[in-house]
Design a protein around this motif. Structure first.
Motif, PDB file in Angstrom:
ATOM      1  N   THR A 153      -2.160   4.262 -13.655  1.00 52.70           N
ATOM      2  CA  THR A 153      -1.728   2.807 -14.178  1.00 52.70           C
ATOM      3  C   THR A 153      -0.863   2.146 -13.249  1.00 52.70           C
ATOM      4  N   GLU A 154      -0.349   2.751 -12.291  1.00 55.03           N
ATOM      5  CA  GLU A 154       0.477   1.903 -11.336  1.00 55.03           C
ATOM      6  C   GLU A 154      -0.078   0.905 -10.395  1.00 55.03           C
ATOM      7  N   GLY A 191      -3.023  -6.948  -7.258  1.00 49.87           N
ATOM      8  CA  GLY A 191      -2.253  -6.115  -8.428  1.00 49.87           C
ATOM      9  C   GLY A 191      -3.257  -4.907  -9.146  1.00 49.87           C
ATOM     10  N   ALA A 192      -4.112  -4.465  -8.256  1.00 50.17           N
ATOM     11  CA  ALA A 192      -5.099  -3.490  -8.876  1.00 50.17           C
ATOM     12  C   ALA A 192      -4.202  -2.080  -9.073  1.00 50.17           C
ATOM     13  N   SER A 193      -5.022  -1.313 -10.137  1.00 50.78           N
ATOM     14  CA  SER A 193      -4.387   0.204 -10.059  1.00 50.78           C
ATOM     15  C   SER A 193      -5.738   1.127 -10.321  1.00 50.78           C
ATOM     16  N   VAL A 194      -5.430   2.333 -10.192  1.00 50.34           N
ATOM     17  CA  VAL A 194      -6.729   3.246 -10.150  1.00 50.34           C
ATOM     18  C   VAL A 194      -7.691   2.957 -11.429  1.00 50.34           C
ATOM     19  N   ALA A 195      -6.795   2.861 -12.492  1.00 53.51           N
ATOM     20  CA  ALA A 195      -7.563   2.686 -13.665  1.00 53.51           C
ATOM     21  C   ALA A 195      -8.238   1.448 -13.606  1.00 53.51           C
ATOM     22  N   SER A 196      -7.661   0.296 -13.126  1.00 53.14           N
ATOM     23  CA  SER A 196      -8.682  -0.965 -13.352  1.00 53.14           C
ATOM     24  C   SER A 196      -9.575  -0.867 -12.198  1.00 53.14           C
ATOM     25  N   LEU A 197      -9.719  -0.043 -11.306  1.00 54.70           N
ATOM     26  CA  LEU A 197     -10.776   0.200 -10.439  1.00 54.70           C
ATOM     27  C   LEU A 197     -11.839   0.855 -11.003  1.00 54.70           C
ATOM     28  N   ILE A 198     -11.431   1.884 -11.874  1.00 50.13           N
ATOM     29  CA  ILE A 198     -12.445   2.632 -12.543  1.00 50.13           C
ATOM     30  C   ILE A 198     -13.166   1.754 -13.486  1.00 50.13           C
ATOM     31  N   GLU A 199     -12.359   0.849 -14.265  1.00 52.79           N
ATOM     32  CA  GLU A 199     -13.023  -0.067 -15.272  1.00 52.79           C
ATOM     33  C   GLU A 199     -14.196  -1.026 -14.468  1.00 52.79           C
ATOM     34  N   ASP A 200     -13.435  -1.397 -13.297  1.00 55.96           N
ATOM     35  CA  ASP A 200     -14.453  -2.595 -12.517  1.00 55.96           C
ATOM     36  C   ASP A 200     -15.691  -1.662 -12.136  1.00 55.96           C
ATOM     37  N   GLU A 201     -15.518  -0.429 -11.762  1.00 57.86           N
ATOM     38  CA  GLU A 201     -17.013   0.581 -11.443  1.00 57.86           C
ATOM     39  C   GLU A 201     -17.767   0.569 -12.738  1.00 57.86           C
ATOM     40  N   LEU A 202     -17.269   0.889 -13.809  1.00 53.41           N
ATOM     41  CA  LEU A 202     -18.044   1.120 -15.082  1.00 53.41           C
ATOM     42  C   LEU A 202     -18.664  -0.069 -15.570  1.00 53.41           C
ATOM     43  N   LEU A 203     -17.873  -1.248 -15.694  1.00 47.86           N
ATOM     44  CA  LEU A 203     -18.384  -2.533 -15.915  1.00 47.86           C
ATOM     45  C   LEU A 203     -19.492  -2.765 -15.076  1.00 47.86           C
ATOM     46  N   LEU A 204     -19.391  -2.897 -13.776  1.00 50.14           N
ATOM     47  CA  LEU A 204     -20.247  -3.558 -12.814  1.00 50.14           C
ATOM     48  C   LEU A 204     -21.493  -2.548 -12.911  1.00 50.14           C
ATOM     49  N   GLY A 205     -21.204  -1.311 -12.591  1.00 46.15           N
ATOM     50  CA  GLY A 205     -22.324  -0.229 -12.595  1.00 46.15           C
ATOM     51  C   GLY A 205     -23.229  -0.191 -13.859  1.00 46.15           C
ATOM     52  N   HIS A 206     -22.819  -0.761 -14.896  1.00 46.48           N
ATOM     53  CA  HIS A 206     -23.921  -0.673 -16.058  1.00 46.48           C
ATOM     54  C   HIS A 206     -23.974  -2.162 -16.621  1.00 46.48           C
ATOM     55  N   ALA A 207     -23.663  -3.125 -15.834  1.00 44.19           N
ATOM     56  CA  ALA A 207     -23.999  -4.533 -16.346  1.00 44.19           C
ATOM     57  C   ALA A 207     -25.372  -4.785 -16.895  1.00 44.19           C
ATOM     58  N   ASP A 208     -26.447  -4.218 -16.368  1.00 51.32           N
ATOM     59  CA  ASP A 208     -27.948  -4.240 -16.539  1.00 51.32           C
ATOM     60  C   ASP A 208     -28.401  -3.349 -17.707  1.00 51.32           C
ATOM     61  N   PHE A 209     -27.439  -2.602 -18.438  1.00 51.64           N
ATOM     62  CA  PHE A 209     -27.650  -1.692 -19.766  1.00 51.64           C
ATOM     63  C   PHE A 209     -28.522  -2.494 -20.644  1.00 51.64           C
TER      64      PHE A 209
END
Length: 194
Positions: free
Chosen positions: A25-26, A134-152
């Motif tokens: 989260t840093e 101001g990204a964090s590892v947690a926000s990068l993970i969120e981005d990956e999950l949101l963008l990677g599954h946008a066509d669900f």
């Protein structure tokens, strides 16, 4: 009397993240990371839904959380995550459980201009990241999950939820039953003037 230069002020988050471990989260800062981890570092752990609030706002649940890992080597940060997500099916509105696993490699840059200059359009694996955002590892993970599954969409086969059937039926009403907001205006304009 002081002689010489005063030390430069450090960004606020560097005082907050002075630990010897990379936390998810840093806020990431190229300068701070190089100062704290000159030889690189690796970290891993578990993130729960409370650590990734943007997922819930998009209807993604992580029933068991997710396992993450991050490795910093020079100016490259590799971020990985795996787990199981649950989303509502768009047809039956029931939960759809699906496993996920990803690894993304970022080239860390101080500014957006530097990140833009380093973009490698040929590489699908490497992405430039400006830490000034101001990204964090947690926000990068969120981005990956949101963008990677946008066509669900949902289940492969299922029956539509009754509420969705009613909405579709209402949308398919014959044209003579639909409201016609300008019908009154048309009648007024077509009446002869006295």
């Amino acid at each position: 009397m002081l002689r010489g230069r005063l030390p430069e002020a450090q960004p606020y988050h560097s005082f907050m993240t002075g630990s010897s471990e990379l936390t998810p989260t840093e806020v990431l800062s190229v300068h701070d990371l190089h100062q704290r981890f000159p030889g690189g570092t690796s970290a891993s752990g578990h993130l729960g839904p409370h650590d990734l609030p943007r997922l819930a706002s998009d209807g993604i649940e992580l029933p068991k959380g997710l396992e993450w890992s991050a490795t910093l080597s020079g100016e490259r940060l590799s971020v990985s995550g795996r787990g199981e997500m649950s989303r509502a099916c768009r047809r039956c509105l029931g939960p759809v459980l699906s496993p996920f696993s990803f690894t993304r490699i970022f080239e860390l840059c101080e500014s957006a201009a530097e990140a833009d200059a380093r973009i490698d359009l040929e590489s699908e694996e490497l992405e430039s990241l400006a830490t000034e955002d101001g990204a964090s590892v947690a926000s990068l993970i969120e981005d990956e999950l949101l963008l990677g599954h946008a066509d669900f969409k949902g289940h492969e086969t299922c029956s539509p939820h009754p509420a969705l059937i009613d909405a579709q039926t209402a949308a398919k009403r014959p044209s003579d039953e639909r409201q016609r907001p300008f019908e009154g205006l048309a009648r007024m304009l077509s009446q002869p003037k006295d």
